[in-house]
Design a protein around this motif. Sequence first.
Motif, PDB file in Angstrom:
ATOM      1  N   HIS A   1       0.838  -1.210   0.000  1.00 62.72           N
ATOM      2  CA  HIS A   1       0.000   0.000   0.000  1.00 62.72           C
ATOM      3  C   HIS A   1       0.864   1.248   0.000  1.00 62.72           C
ATOM      4  CE1 HIS A   1      -3.509   2.475   0.557  1.00 62.72           C
ATOM      5  NE2 HIS A   1      -2.881   3.139   1.514  1.00 62.72           N
TER       6      HIS A   1
ATOM      7  N   HIS B   1      -5.286  -0.416   6.624  1.00 63.35           N
ATOM      8  CA  HIS B   1      -5.128   0.212   7.942  1.00 63.35           C
ATOM      9  C   HIS B   1      -5.793  -0.566   9.085  1.00 63.35           C
ATOM     10  CE1 HIS B   1      -2.871   3.582   6.644  1.00 63.35           C
ATOM     11  NE2 HIS B   1      -3.833   4.097   5.902  1.00 63.35           N
TER      12      HIS B   1
ATOM     13  N   HIS C   1       0.964   5.536  -1.650  1.00 65.70           N
ATOM     14  CA  HIS C   1       0.472   6.615  -2.519  1.00 65.70           C
ATOM     15  C   HIS C   1       1.735   7.259  -3.082  1.00 65.70           C
ATOM     16  CE1 HIS C   1      -3.593   6.304  -0.783  1.00 65.70           C
ATOM     17  NE2 HIS C   1      -2.960   6.093   0.355  1.00 65.70           N
TER      18      HIS C   1
ATOM     19  N   HIS D   1      -9.676   1.953   2.355  1.00 65.92           N
ATOM     20  CA  HIS D   1      -9.162   2.341   3.665  1.00 65.92           C
ATOM     21  C   HIS D   1     -10.300   2.178   4.667  1.00 65.92           C
ATOM     22  CE1 HIS D   1      -6.427   4.525   0.974  1.00 65.92           C
ATOM     23  NE2 HIS D   1      -5.598   4.718   1.982  1.00 65.92           N
TER      24      HIS D   1
ATOM     25  N   ASP E   1       2.419   3.477   2.728  1.00 64.61           N
ATOM     26  CA  ASP E   1       1.417   4.551   2.640  1.00 64.61           C
ATOM     27  C   ASP E   1       1.954   5.816   1.969  1.00 64.61           C
ATOM     28  OD1 ASP E   1      -1.216   5.298   2.869  1.00 64.61           O
ATOM     29  OD2 ASP E   1      -1.142   5.769   5.001  1.00 64.61           O
TER      30      ASP E   1
HETATM   31 ZN   LIG Z   1      -3.432   5.049   2.133  1.00 60.32          ZN
END
Ligand SMILES: [Zn+2]
Length: 382
Positions: free
Chosen positions: A62, A223, A64, A197, A274
């Motif tokens: 995961h 998460h 971004h 999420h 993340d």
């Molecule tokens: Zn995220």
Amino acid sequence: MVDREIIVNAGYVLRGKEFDVIERAHIVIRRDRIASIERGWASNSDYHFPKGIVLPGLVNAHIHAGDYSFQEAGLELSFEEIVGSPDSLKHRLLRTLPKQRIINGIKSVLEYSIRIGVLVLADFRENGLEGIQLGLEASKGLPVHYLVFARPSRGEEDPRKLVEHAHGIGLPTPLGFSKEYLRHIRENVHDKRIATHVGELAEYAEREFRLAVEVLDADFIVHGTHLKREHIEELAEKDKGIILCPRANSWFAVGIPPVDAVLKYNLKTGLGTDNAGWIKPDLWRELEYTWNILRLKHFRVDPKRLLSIVTYEAASLLGLEDYGVVGEDYEASFIVLDSESMGFQFSHNPLASIVKRGGGEHILAVFFKGNLVYSPRRLSVS
Ligand SMILES: [Zn+2]
């Protein structure tokens, strides 16, 4: 294509799903697959790593990556102001910065990942179709599994259109989408992954969980920071996976994810770094930190399990069933660490040492689908 074999000798091979440490072995690669792993060194090897430790390439489940082009922006802001949708700093920057800068940022993340031995990334790309395109442009030609999870903008985009170009759907939260749209995603996305999420903030955790599990019917959630033991139990019963991002949760001060419950109930698990704008996308750090949290919670874990959640377990969750194991018929995507620079010869517990001391600085070589794709120039120290 010439069906030539490639042979790699190594000091150690972490073989199979059990990561059995085999000393002095060679790997035979045929096309992009591992054909066999045999004891002893081959005299006709193509690559010889007498001090090398072969293990599967890691999975960053995961990220971004688009955030990478505005690192450490807005440190004085709150979590909501910095990454909450849609008027947060992050989303304003993603909308207004030149597209080429975002593309360059994603490309840098991917090149860095390859250099540290991370060969699968699940990038939760913002901004619908356009976001997918920027990611695909950035990843063009790079030796890495770049899996884009597309984010529809407020239920306006056809999920079928999105997954034509993406690996799956990745929602920022199921809140803010109508139940009809969430069902529409489930009914129209086949053979691709659906994720969202859930529970990063305590106040939304219960509602997000219900929508994710009962309406969207997501394949896995990301998460789960504020999920309770009962939620984790329910995820286990429903055979749903989870991706944990403990370093990001700490940095954004939202909490500590229930890693202990997740492992206790044996959920299929992965780790992710993340937001690349605020968290260094270094999965080795995530791996060590995860163990530290488990220790803080007095939860005993076999380092094998920790290695599995950054390799084949995460890969399977993401839909790559033949990745993440140094074993016969698996994809020949693996990395070679330098046992000497790691001090591996002093270890009482080899797998624990890899979890705690592995890192990009120890990389000797990276193989992707049977090809050597990266090897740092080694300067001799005398
Ligand atoms: Zn995220």
